[in-house]
Design a protein around this motif. Structure first.
Motif, PDB file in Angstrom:
ATOM      1  N   ALA A 237       0.839  -1.211   0.000  1.00  0.00           N
ATOM      2  CA  ALA A 237       0.000   0.000   0.000  1.00  0.00           C
ATOM      3  C   ALA A 237       0.867   1.252   0.000  1.00  0.00           C
ATOM      4  O   ALA A 237       0.573   2.231  -0.710  1.00  0.00           O
ATOM      5  N   LEU A 238       1.948   1.248   0.779  1.00  0.00           N
ATOM      6  CA  LEU A 238       2.854   2.400   0.813  1.00  0.00           C
ATOM      7  C   LEU A 238       3.528   2.600  -0.533  1.00  0.00           C
ATOM      8  O   LEU A 238       3.656   3.722  -1.035  1.00  0.00           O
ATOM      9  N   VAL A 239       3.965   1.496  -1.136  1.00  0.00           N
ATOM     10  CA  VAL A 239       4.649   1.579  -2.442  1.00  0.00           C
ATOM     11  C   VAL A 239       3.711   2.152  -3.502  1.00  0.00           C
ATOM     12  O   VAL A 239       4.098   3.011  -4.299  1.00  0.00           O
ATOM     13  N   ARG A 240       2.469   1.720  -3.505  1.00  0.00           N
ATOM     14  CA  ARG A 240       1.518   2.229  -4.505  1.00  0.00           C
ATOM     15  C   ARG A 240       1.185   3.697  -4.247  1.00  0.00           C
ATOM     16  O   ARG A 240       0.950   4.459  -5.192  1.00  0.00           O
ATOM     17  N   THR A 241       1.170   4.096  -3.001  1.00  0.00           N
ATOM     18  CA  THR A 241       0.940   5.516  -2.693  1.00  0.00           C
ATOM     19  C   THR A 241       2.034   6.377  -3.303  1.00  0.00           C
ATOM     20  O   THR A 241       1.765   7.411  -3.930  1.00  0.00           O
ATOM     21  N   VAL A 242       3.295   5.970  -3.153  1.00  0.00           N
ATOM     22  CA  VAL A 242       4.419   6.727  -3.704  1.00  0.00           C
ATOM     23  C   VAL A 242       4.326   6.795  -5.224  1.00  0.00           C
ATOM     24  O   VAL A 242       4.612   7.836  -5.839  1.00  0.00           O
ATOM     25  N   SER A 243       3.902   5.706  -5.850  1.00  0.00           N
ATOM     26  CA  SER A 243       3.835   5.682  -7.319  1.00  0.00           C
ATOM     27  C   SER A 243       2.788   6.636  -7.871  1.00  0.00           C
ATOM     28  O   SER A 243       2.858   7.018  -9.040  1.00  0.00           O
ATOM     29  N   GLU A 244       1.814   7.034  -7.049  1.00  0.00           N
ATOM     30  CA  GLU A 244       0.727   7.897  -7.535  1.00  0.00           C
ATOM     31  C   GLU A 244       0.969   9.375  -7.262  1.00  0.00           C
ATOM     32  O   GLU A 244       0.186  10.220  -7.711  1.00  0.00           O
ATOM     33  N   LEU A 245       2.041   9.734  -6.559  1.00  0.00           N
ATOM     34  CA  LEU A 245       2.278  11.135  -6.209  1.00  0.00           C
ATOM     35  C   LEU A 245       2.771  11.924  -7.413  1.00  0.00           C
ATOM     36  O   LEU A 245       3.355  11.380  -8.350  1.00  0.00           O
ATOM     37  N   THR A 246       2.542  13.224  -7.378  1.00  0.00           N
ATOM     38  CA  THR A 246       3.036  14.116  -8.432  1.00  0.00           C
ATOM     39  C   THR A 246       4.344  14.803  -8.031  1.00  0.00           C
ATOM     40  O   THR A 246       5.041  15.333  -8.883  1.00  0.00           O
ATOM     41  N   THR A 247       4.662  14.794  -6.733  1.00  0.00           N
ATOM     42  CA  THR A 247       5.903  15.400  -6.242  1.00  0.00           C
ATOM     43  C   THR A 247       7.004  14.348  -6.204  1.00  0.00           C
ATOM     44  O   THR A 247       6.763  13.228  -5.765  1.00  0.00           O
ATOM     45  N   PRO A 248       8.222  14.664  -6.654  1.00  0.00           N
ATOM     46  CA  PRO A 248       9.319  13.685  -6.594  1.00  0.00           C
ATOM     47  C   PRO A 248       9.579  13.233  -5.163  1.00  0.00           C
ATOM     48  O   PRO A 248       9.531  14.024  -4.225  1.00  0.00           O
ATOM     49  N   VAL A 249       9.857  11.935  -5.015  1.00  0.00           N
ATOM     50  CA  VAL A 249      10.094  11.336  -3.701  1.00  0.00           C
ATOM     51  C   VAL A 249      11.504  10.760  -3.667  1.00  0.00           C
ATOM     52  O   VAL A 249      11.932  10.071  -4.599  1.00  0.00           O
ATOM     53  N   VAL A 250      12.212  11.056  -2.566  1.00  0.00           N
ATOM     54  CA  VAL A 250      13.541  10.510  -2.333  1.00  0.00           C
ATOM     55  C   VAL A 250      13.443   9.511  -1.189  1.00  0.00           C
ATOM     56  O   VAL A 250      12.929   9.834  -0.111  1.00  0.00           O
ATOM     57  N   SER A 251      13.918   8.293  -1.422  1.00  0.00           N
ATOM     58  CA  SER A 251      13.925   7.261  -0.384  1.00  0.00           C
ATOM     59  C   SER A 251      15.300   7.233   0.259  1.00  0.00           C
ATOM     60  O   SER A 251      16.302   6.990  -0.413  1.00  0.00           O
ATOM     61  N   ALA A 252      15.337   7.472   1.573  1.00  0.00           N
ATOM     62  CA  ALA A 252      16.606   7.448   2.323  1.00  0.00           C
ATOM     63  C   ALA A 252      16.405   6.558   3.543  1.00  0.00           C
ATOM     64  O   ALA A 252      16.295   7.028   4.671  1.00  0.00           O
ATOM     65  N   ILE A 253      16.340   5.271   3.296  1.00  0.00           N
ATOM     66  CA  ILE A 253      16.032   4.291   4.344  1.00  0.00           C
ATOM     67  C   ILE A 253      17.271   3.471   4.655  1.00  0.00           C
ATOM     68  O   ILE A 253      17.834   2.807   3.782  1.00  0.00           O
ATOM     69  N   GLY A 254      17.700   3.495   5.916  1.00  0.00           N
ATOM     70  CA  GLY A 254      18.776   2.636   6.369  1.00  0.00           C
ATOM     71  C   GLY A 254      20.115   2.981   5.754  1.00  0.00           C
ATOM     72  O   GLY A 254      20.472   4.152   5.565  1.00  0.00           O
ATOM     73  N   HIS A 255      20.874   1.925   5.427  1.00  0.00           N
ATOM     74  CA  HIS A 255      22.216   2.077   4.875  1.00  0.00           C
ATOM     75  C   HIS A 255      22.257   1.563   3.440  1.00  0.00           C
ATOM     76  O   HIS A 255      21.239   1.140   2.877  1.00  0.00           O
ATOM     77  N   GLU A 256      23.437   1.574   2.854  1.00  0.00           N
ATOM     78  CA  GLU A 256      23.613   1.184   1.459  1.00  0.00           C
ATOM     79  C   GLU A 256      23.105  -0.229   1.199  1.00  0.00           C
ATOM     80  O   GLU A 256      22.495  -0.516   0.176  1.00  0.00           O
ATOM     81  N   ALA A 257      23.360  -1.150   2.145  1.00  0.00           N
ATOM     82  CA  ALA A 257      22.964  -2.545   1.942  1.00  0.00           C
ATOM     83  C   ALA A 257      21.466  -2.757   2.074  1.00  0.00           C
ATOM     84  O   ALA A 257      20.920  -3.738   1.558  1.00  0.00           O
ATOM     85  N   ASP A 258      20.776  -1.863   2.762  1.00  0.00           N
ATOM     86  CA  ASP A 258      19.330  -2.002   2.937  1.00  0.00           C
ATOM     87  C   ASP A 258      18.618  -1.546   1.673  1.00  0.00           C
ATOM     88  O   ASP A 258      18.907  -0.482   1.140  1.00  0.00           O
ATOM     89  N   ARG A 259      17.678  -2.369   1.204  1.00  0.00           N
ATOM     90  CA  ARG A 259      16.966  -1.983  -0.017  1.00  0.00           C
ATOM     91  C   ARG A 259      15.501  -2.416   0.075  1.00  0.00           C
ATOM     92  O   ARG A 259      15.116  -3.462  -0.464  1.00  0.00           O
ATOM     93  N   PRO A 260      14.667  -1.640   0.758  1.00  0.00           N
ATOM     94  CA  PRO A 260      13.233  -1.937   0.748  1.00  0.00           C
ATOM     95  C   PRO A 260      12.634  -1.635  -0.623  1.00  0.00           C
ATOM     96  O   PRO A 260      13.259  -0.975  -1.468  1.00  0.00           O
ATOM     97  N   VAL A 261      11.424  -2.100  -0.849  1.00  0.00           N
ATOM     98  CA  VAL A 261      10.763  -1.879  -2.142  1.00  0.00           C
ATOM     99  C   VAL A 261      10.526  -0.389  -2.383  1.00  0.00           C
ATOM    100  O   VAL A 261      10.458   0.061  -3.530  1.00  0.00           O
ATOM    101  N   LEU A 262      10.440   0.390  -1.317  1.00  0.00           N
ATOM    102  CA  LEU A 262      10.267   1.839  -1.464  1.00  0.00           C
ATOM    103  C   LEU A 262      11.395   2.449  -2.291  1.00  0.00           C
ATOM    104  O   LEU A 262      11.181   3.401  -3.047  1.00  0.00           O
ATOM    105  N   ASP A 263      12.610   1.900  -2.174  1.00  0.00           N
ATOM    106  CA  ASP A 263      13.741   2.403  -2.957  1.00  0.00           C
ATOM    107  C   ASP A 263      13.493   2.279  -4.451  1.00  0.00           C
ATOM    108  O   ASP A 263      13.927   3.121  -5.243  1.00  0.00           O
ATOM    109  N   ASP A 264      12.808   1.201  -4.851  1.00  0.00           N
ATOM    110  CA  ASP A 264      12.603   0.948  -6.278  1.00  0.00           C
ATOM    111  C   ASP A 264      11.535   1.857  -6.885  1.00  0.00           C
ATOM    112  O   ASP A 264      11.635   2.255  -8.043  1.00  0.00           O
ATOM    113  N   VAL A 265      10.513   2.190  -6.111  1.00  0.00           N
ATOM    114  CA  VAL A 265       9.431   3.008  -6.659  1.00  0.00           C
ATOM    115  C   VAL A 265       9.722   4.498  -6.518  1.00  0.00           C
ATOM    116  O   VAL A 265       9.147   5.321  -7.242  1.00  0.00           O
ATOM    117  N   ALA A 266      10.620   4.872  -5.593  1.00  0.00           N
ATOM    118  CA  ALA A 266      10.936   6.290  -5.393  1.00  0.00           C
ATOM    119  C   ALA A 266      11.602   6.862  -6.642  1.00  0.00           C
ATOM    120  O   ALA A 266      12.223   6.148  -7.436  1.00  0.00           O
TER     121      ALA A 266
END
Length: 422
Positions: A237-266
């Motif tokens: 649900a969070l990932v789909r919310t980001v995909s529908e926004l009109t404002t650019p989104v930057v994902s800054a979660i955790g460290h370099e090795a961490d890669r949640p799905v939010l990173d891919d849709v941001a």
């Protein structure tokens, strides 16, 4: 369903609950027995949740499971025989799946969810679920490069979603202000771990996306355990919310090795909150140095142009035509004089020829003129306003109008003599 013997000489009890009345109710025991029989027909069910409470008393494990997505919890109990065989990692905060079956205790009317089996959900299984979701959303096209929105060169206001007084918030703001001291933030605090992450972050995203001042949104969280960093920010649900926004989104979660799905849709994935700060605003010192360098190069280019033009002017001034400019005027004056002389000669010659031609035409016209004939002694005789060519048309006594070379006279016919026309 157990049978209930009615009181002697009393009315028969209703067979269905809908048939009970104030005058003919069921005994409480019958209702309890019916509920127990109905509830015990429910099959054991596997459910998943997070343990928010876990305590052991007299060998029994009393626990509370909470849903992973919504605020909903359920008390469960594992009797001593089952509790003794549970995995030691099952404790408060663990994510588990449990085989539960409802049990209704008729003496107290208490409904208990009894755990027949409980297993921890390993991080490997959780990450496998994340990867399956990542592949499904990628096939749907949510991560396509053409969907990515470019970050603004210099945002008017930066929307920041992070935990209250978190290190990530301080890292982003400190590094942004080090690079661009006048940067402005609109900060919304939200849960950064636990089941409320998706709802609170999604709500904050909608608020900032509707704010016309906000040009870019940063979702920032520091490092932590995989289940705290990757799982909450891989919620569909969070990932789909980001995909529908009109404002650019930057994902800054955790460290370099961490890669949640939010990173891919941001629209931009930063390896850390500090890295996000370095990418959303320019470095003022570097920009000032660049402006200084450009101004220096522009001044040098202008000076080179002035020097080249000055050299060209010096070369032009050294030429003979510039040293004695009157020479050019004299040459042009002589050329003009020669042209005037030639023009006058040509015009005079043409005028003389034209004069001769006119005189010839005048002579020819005069030779053909009736006046010339009159000058030689001839006369023009008119009778009745017509030129008289035949004497037979005139009778004795008719008046005649006679035109001579100089003047006009009137005569009266005294005689007519006809001559042959041959």
């Amino acid at each position: 369903m157990s049978e209930h013997i009615p009181a002697p000489n009393g009315p028969a009890q209703p067979q269905l609950a809908a048939d009970t009345t104030p005058d003919n109710p069921w005994p409480l025991a019958r209702l309890s027995e019916n509920l127990k029989n109905y509830i015990e027909r429910v099959s054991p069910t596997w459910v998943e949740g997070q343990l928010i409470e876990h305590r052991v008393s007299r060998g029994h494990a009393w626990m509370t499971m909470r849903d992973l997505d919504v605020e909903m919890s359920l008390p469960v109990v594992a009797w001593a025989r089952t509790a003794n065989g549970l995995d030691p990692s099952i404790k408060e905060g663990a994510r588990v799946v449990a085989l539960v079956k409802p049990n209704f205790y008729t003496k107290t009317g208490r409904l208990t969810m009894v755990v027949n089996d409980m297993r921890p959900v390993g991080i490997g299984e959780l990450l496998a679920r994340v990867e399956r979701l990542r592949r499904a959303l990628a096939e749907e096209g949510l991560f396509a490069p053409e969907r990515k929105k470019p970050l603004p060169v210099l945002p008017n206001t930066i929307g920041l979603i992070t935990g209250r007084d978190s290190d990530a918030m301080h890292d982003v703001q400190r590094n942004v202000w080090l690079r661009w001291p006048v940067a402005r933030f609109e900060v919304i605090h939200a849960a950064m771990q636990g089941p409320r992450v998706s709802d609170e972050v999604s709500a904050a995203l909608h608020v900032l996306d509707q704010d016309p001042r906000v040009d870019v949104i940063v979702v920032a969280r520091g490092g932590g355990a995989l289940e705290e960093v990757i799982l909450p920010f891989s919620d569909e649900a969070l990932v789909r919310t980001v995909s529908e926004l009109t404002t650019p989104v930057v994902s800054a979660i955790g460290h370099e090795a961490d890669r949640p799905v939010l990173d891919d849709v941001a629209d931009f994935r930063a390896s850390t909150p500090t890295d996000a700060a370095k990418n959303i605003v320019p470095d003022a010192a570097i920009e000032l140095a660049g402006i200084t360098d450009v101004r220096t190069r522009m001044a040098q280019a202008v000076q080179r142009l002035v020097d080249v033009q000055g050299q060209q002017i010096t070369q032009l001034r050294s030429r003979p035509v510039m040293a004695q400019p009157e020479t050019m005027i004299q040459l042009r004056a002589e050329e003009i004089s020669q042209l005037i002389t030639r023009s006058r000669a040509t015009f005079g010659h043409q005028l003389h020829r034209a004069t001769d031609h006119i005189e010839q035409l005048k002579a020819r016209v005069r030779s053909l003129s009736p006046q010339q004939t009159l000058n030689r002694g001839y006369a023009v005789v008119q009778h009745d306003n017509s030129i008289l060519r035949d004497a037979s048309r005139v009778a004795v006594g008719d008046d005649l109008d006679i035109l001579v070379a100089a003047g006009r006279l009137t005569a009266t016919t005294t005689s007519v003599t006809e001559t042959s026309k041959e």
